[in-house]
Design an enzyme around this catalytic site. Structure first.
Site, mmCIF file in Angstrom:
data_model
loop_
_atom_site.group_PDB
_atom_site.id
_atom_site.type_symbol
_atom_site.label_atom_id
_atom_site.label_comp_id
_atom_site.label_asym_id
_atom_site.label_seq_id
_atom_site.Cartn_x
_atom_site.Cartn_y
_atom_site.Cartn_z
ATOM 1 N N THR A 69 17.217 -29.027 22.843
ATOM 2 C CA THR A 69 18.077 -28.604 21.737
ATOM 3 C C THR A 69 18.150 -27.087 21.640
ATOM 4 O O THR A 69 17.204 -26.385 22.019
ATOM 5 C CB THR A 69 17.516 -29.175 20.407
ATOM 6 O OG1 THR A 69 18.111 -28.500 19.308
ATOM 7 C CG2 THR A 69 16.015 -28.974 20.300
ATOM 8 N N ASP A 70 19.246 -26.595 21.087
ATOM 9 C CA ASP A 70 19.371 -25.144 20.870
ATOM 10 C C ASP A 70 18.391 -24.650 19.803
ATOM 11 O O ASP A 70 18.142 -23.458 19.685
ATOM 12 C CB ASP A 70 20.807 -24.769 20.478
ATOM 13 C CG ASP A 70 21.276 -25.384 19.163
ATOM 14 O OD1 ASP A 70 20.592 -26.285 18.633
ATOM 15 O OD2 ASP A 70 22.342 -24.971 18.665
ATOM 16 N N GLU A 71 17.811 -25.601 19.045
ATOM 17 C CA GLU A 71 16.904 -25.179 17.963
ATOM 18 C C GLU A 71 15.633 -24.528 18.506
ATOM 19 O O GLU A 71 14.923 -23.840 17.771
ATOM 20 C CB GLU A 71 16.586 -26.367 17.047
ATOM 21 C CG GLU A 71 17.859 -26.941 16.451
ATOM 22 C CD GLU A 71 17.644 -27.902 15.292
ATOM 23 O OE1 GLU A 71 16.643 -27.789 14.587
ATOM 24 O OE2 GLU A 71 18.519 -28.772 15.103
ATOM 25 N N TYR A 99 9.830 -29.664 14.208
ATOM 26 C CA TYR A 99 10.675 -30.369 15.188
ATOM 27 C C TYR A 99 10.969 -29.475 16.385
ATOM 28 O O TYR A 99 10.723 -29.844 17.536
ATOM 29 C CB TYR A 99 11.988 -30.822 14.526
ATOM 30 C CG TYR A 99 13.086 -31.153 15.520
ATOM 31 C CD1 TYR A 99 12.990 -32.275 16.350
ATOM 32 C CD2 TYR A 99 14.220 -30.335 15.648
ATOM 33 C CE1 TYR A 99 13.983 -32.566 17.277
ATOM 34 C CE2 TYR A 99 15.215 -30.619 16.565
ATOM 35 C CZ TYR A 99 15.092 -31.743 17.381
ATOM 36 O OH TYR A 99 16.079 -32.017 18.307
ATOM 37 N N LYS A 119 9.902 -29.656 20.437
ATOM 38 C CA LYS A 119 10.880 -29.696 21.542
ATOM 39 C C LYS A 119 10.633 -28.518 22.500
ATOM 40 O O LYS A 119 10.728 -28.665 23.722
ATOM 41 C CB LYS A 119 12.315 -29.648 21.005
ATOM 42 C CG LYS A 119 12.744 -30.870 20.204
ATOM 43 C CD LYS A 119 12.797 -32.157 21.004
ATOM 44 C CE LYS A 119 13.936 -32.185 22.006
ATOM 45 N NZ LYS A 119 14.005 -33.499 22.710
ATOM 46 N N ASN A 162 24.481 -28.881 17.520
ATOM 47 C CA ASN A 162 24.563 -30.066 16.644
ATOM 48 C C ASN A 162 25.661 -31.031 17.086
ATOM 49 O O ASN A 162 26.831 -30.655 17.156
ATOM 50 C CB ASN A 162 24.843 -29.636 15.206
ATOM 51 C CG ASN A 162 23.630 -29.021 14.559
ATOM 52 O OD1 ASN A 162 23.150 -27.977 14.986
ATOM 53 N ND2 ASN A 162 23.116 -29.659 13.526
HETATM 54 P P1 NAD Z 1 17.821 -40.298 17.331
HETATM 55 O O1 NAD Z 1 16.748 -40.037 16.333
HETATM 56 O O2 NAD Z 1 19.114 -40.864 16.870
HETATM 57 O O3 NAD Z 1 17.265 -41.283 18.476
HETATM 58 C C1 NAD Z 1 15.982 -41.169 19.023
HETATM 59 C C2 NAD Z 1 15.683 -42.456 19.782
HETATM 60 O O4 NAD Z 1 14.401 -42.321 20.417
HETATM 61 C C3 NAD Z 1 15.588 -43.692 18.874
HETATM 62 O O5 NAD Z 1 16.270 -44.770 19.466
HETATM 63 C C4 NAD Z 1 14.086 -43.991 18.806
HETATM 64 O O6 NAD Z 1 13.793 -45.353 18.606
HETATM 65 C C5 NAD Z 1 13.644 -43.508 20.187
HETATM 66 N N1 NAD Z 1 12.215 -43.131 20.210
HETATM 67 C C6 NAD Z 1 11.557 -42.339 19.324
HETATM 68 N N2 NAD Z 1 10.256 -42.248 19.676
HETATM 69 C C7 NAD Z 1 10.108 -42.981 20.813
HETATM 70 C C8 NAD Z 1 9.005 -43.240 21.665
HETATM 71 N N3 NAD Z 1 7.789 -42.755 21.398
HETATM 72 N N4 NAD Z 1 9.201 -44.014 22.758
HETATM 73 C C9 NAD Z 1 10.439 -44.537 23.023
HETATM 74 N N5 NAD Z 1 11.500 -44.333 22.241
HETATM 75 C C10 NAD Z 1 11.348 -43.553 21.150
HETATM 76 O O7 NAD Z 1 18.027 -38.914 18.089
HETATM 77 P P2 NAD Z 1 19.351 -38.292 18.733
HETATM 78 O O8 NAD Z 1 20.058 -37.513 17.711
HETATM 79 O O9 NAD Z 1 20.057 -39.340 19.494
HETATM 80 O O10 NAD Z 1 18.689 -37.244 19.751
HETATM 81 C C11 NAD Z 1 18.386 -37.630 21.087
HETATM 82 C C12 NAD Z 1 17.787 -36.453 21.806
HETATM 83 O O11 NAD Z 1 18.726 -35.376 21.811
HETATM 84 C C13 NAD Z 1 16.514 -35.909 21.166
HETATM 85 O O12 NAD Z 1 15.624 -35.542 22.196
HETATM 86 C C14 NAD Z 1 16.985 -34.678 20.407
HETATM 87 O O13 NAD Z 1 15.950 -33.720 20.305
HETATM 88 C C15 NAD Z 1 18.102 -34.203 21.290
HETATM 89 N N6 NAD Z 1 19.181 -33.429 20.624
HETATM 90 C C16 NAD Z 1 19.803 -33.936 19.515
HETATM 91 C C17 NAD Z 1 20.852 -33.220 18.937
HETATM 92 C C18 NAD Z 1 21.609 -33.766 17.741
HETATM 93 O O14 NAD Z 1 22.488 -33.076 17.214
HETATM 94 N N7 NAD Z 1 21.346 -34.999 17.298
HETATM 95 C C19 NAD Z 1 21.240 -31.988 19.472
HETATM 96 C C20 NAD Z 1 20.563 -31.498 20.604
HETATM 97 C C21 NAD Z 1 19.546 -32.246 21.171
HETATM 98 P P1 TYD Z 2 21.001 -31.776 10.235
HETATM 99 O O1 TYD Z 2 22.087 -32.778 10.426
HETATM 100 O O2 TYD Z 2 19.701 -32.243 9.633
HETATM 101 O O3 TYD Z 2 20.766 -31.031 11.614
HETATM 102 P P2 TYD Z 2 19.856 -29.718 11.957
HETATM 103 O O4 TYD Z 2 18.940 -29.439 10.847
HETATM 104 O O5 TYD Z 2 19.126 -30.193 13.165
HETATM 105 O O6 TYD Z 2 20.826 -28.604 12.218
HETATM 106 O O7 TYD Z 2 21.559 -30.633 9.290
HETATM 107 C C1 TYD Z 2 22.687 -29.863 9.633
HETATM 108 C C2 TYD Z 2 22.782 -28.755 8.596
HETATM 109 O O8 TYD Z 2 23.068 -29.322 7.326
HETATM 110 C C3 TYD Z 2 21.489 -27.968 8.417
HETATM 111 O O9 TYD Z 2 21.806 -26.599 8.179
HETATM 112 C C4 TYD Z 2 20.863 -28.577 7.192
HETATM 113 C C5 TYD Z 2 22.076 -29.003 6.364
HETATM 114 N N1 TYD Z 2 21.872 -30.202 5.518
HETATM 115 C C6 TYD Z 2 22.190 -30.153 4.153
HETATM 116 O O10 TYD Z 2 22.635 -29.117 3.619
HETATM 117 N N2 TYD Z 2 22.010 -31.297 3.409
HETATM 118 C C7 TYD Z 2 21.531 -32.458 3.952
HETATM 119 O O11 TYD Z 2 21.366 -33.463 3.215
HETATM 120 C C8 TYD Z 2 21.222 -32.488 5.349
HETATM 121 C C9 TYD Z 2 20.701 -33.751 5.985
HETATM 122 C C10 TYD Z 2 21.417 -31.334 6.081
#
Ligand code: NAD
Ligand code: TYD
Length: 341
Positions: free
Chosen positions: A126-128, A151, A155, A180
């Site tokens: 992630t970019d975070e 978090y 990562k 995101n």
């Molecule tokens: P999510 O929380 O929707 O899904 C995570 C999945 O991993 C779930 O299905 C969960 O059951 C599974 N999981 C958790 N712990 C596990 C374990 N110990 N063993 C096996 N499975 C397990 O997350 P997401 O938003 O789909 O993110 C997926 C990946 O992408 C993550 O690594 C996250 O850091 C990365 N990512 C997410 C975003 C975003 O905007 N959502 C952006 C950049 C990177």
């Molecule tokens: P989020 O979807 O949790 O992603 P991330 O924290 O990984 O960027 O949140 C996106 C942005 O929205 C973040 O700046 C936090 C803000 N946010 C709120 O203001 N209210 C909320 O209820 C949530 C879940 C997020």
């Protein structure tokens, strides 16, 4: 590639990735390993139940024996690791599962892949991990890691382990870092699905702090196409950033959502800020464009409207989650924030 193992495929991005890969490569087989935490949902891939190219195996990436039992089989070309604890707010309340899965789980996968000489490993990051930007500038692959939340620290730790395996063991890994994501099947604790669902039910939308924090939004399918490109054409040891070139403040996005849903801005409720809330994320994705021939395809306005339409059409999917135990933990925090405590 003939067969890949995907971890965390029952979550938001993993399920979109699996569906896209099977559509795009009809010869490809996918084994999906998922622990089914609160965020893992079999319904995300219900349409693949009869697909003979797809196999689901319930299990934990921290369980070496279980992982070995899968990697034991011949012909696995790659492992793509999506499995993670992914919500910043939860990591602030309890970091332990984040270190367990995101750090130790990644290490378990690295060791198991090394033992079985898996030819390719992709770490979805992630970019975070880069921390927070001021008003100017972008994250590049050269930006120093400076994670600010438990978090993002977990990562970044995983990324460092992957890097160390490349350097120490010539381990064939690539890392991707994306901004995101938005799109279908996102767990409704994250901003967009939560706010769409709340607004539809005339519930308040809890905007943290002033709402001036900026995020760079990318459609989940653009992210998945980037992962596919990095998996096939990325160079070992390299990092590739993906972003949507769509920066928005949270408050601007919230107001846009309300407008598209035809709901009043009076639903907005400014609540206590997230501790350590990163101010701005913005990605420079030129490297992926030049080296992988990738670029984001989905225009934000169209992608957002399609996403809203999906959540409206799939209200049962959202309600099934919201009526279960899954959000109890979250709901407690939500009501605390609403009451300002
Ligand atoms: P999510 O929380 O929707 O899904 C995570 C999945 O991993 C779930 O299905 C969960 O059951 C599974 N999981 C958790 N712990 C596990 C374990 N110990 N063993 C096996 N499975 C397990 O997350 P997401 O938003 O789909 O993110 C997926 C990946 O992408 C993550 O690594 C996250 O850091 C990365 N990512 C997410 C975003 C975003 O905007 N959502 C952006 C950049 C990177
Ligand atoms: P989020 O979807 O949790 O992603 P991330 O924290 O990984 O960027 O949140 C996106 C942005 O929205 C973040 O700046 C936090 C803000 N946010 C709120 O203001 N209210 C909320 O209820 C949530 C879940 C997020």
């Amino acid at each position: 590639m003939n067969c890949i193992v995907v971890t965390g495929g029952c979550g938001f991005i993993g399920s979109n990735f699996i569906r896209l890969m099977l559509e795009q490569y009809p010869e490809l087989s996918i084994i999906n390993i998922d622990k089914l935490t609160y965020a893992g949902n079999l319904a995300n891939l219900h349409d693949l139940n009869e697909n003979s190219q797809y196999e689901f195996r319930k299990g934990d990436i921290c369980d070496r024996e279980f992982i070995e039992s899968i990697l034991n089989q011949s012909g696995i070309d790659a492992v793509v690791n999506f499995a993670a604890e992914s919500h910043v707010d939860r990591s602030i309340l309890d970091s332990t599962p984040f270190v367990t899965t995101n750090v130790n789980g990644t290490l378990t996968l690295l060791d198991a892949c090394r033992t079985h000489e898996i030819p390719r490993y992709l770490q979805v990051s992630t970019d975070e991990v880069y921390g927070s930007l001021g008003d100017e500038g972008f994250f590049t692959e050269e930006t120093s890691l400076a994670p600010n939340s438990p978090y993002s620290a977990s990562k970044a730790s995983a990324d460092m382990l992957v890097r160390s395996y490349v350097h120490t063991f010539d381990f064939p890994a690539v890392i991707t870092r994306c901004s995101n994501n938005y799109g279908p099947y996102q767990f409704p604790e994250k901003l967009l699905p939560l706010f769409i669902s709340n607004a539809r039910n005339d519930q308040q939308l809890p905007v943290y702090g002033t709402g001036e924090n900026v995020r760079d939004w990318i459609h989940v399918l653009d992210h998945c196409r980037g992962i596919d490109a990095a998996l096939r054409n990325g160079s070992v040891g390299e990092v590739y950033n993906f972003g949507g070139r769509t920066e928005m403040t949270n408050i601007a996005l919230t107001k846009l959502l309300l407008k598209l849903l035809d709901k009043p801005e009076s639903l907005i409720k400014y609540v206590n800020d997230r501790p350590g809330h990163d101010q701005r994320y913005a990605i420079d994705c030129e490297k992926a464009e030049i080296e992988l021939g990738w670029s984001p395809q989905v225009r934000f306005k169209e992608g957002l409207q399609a996403t809203i339409d999906w959540y409206i059409k799939n209200e049962d999917w959202v309600n099934n989650i919201r009526s279960g135990d899954y959000l109890k933990y979250y709901d407690q925090q939500y009501s605390d924030r609403l009451s300002g405590s």
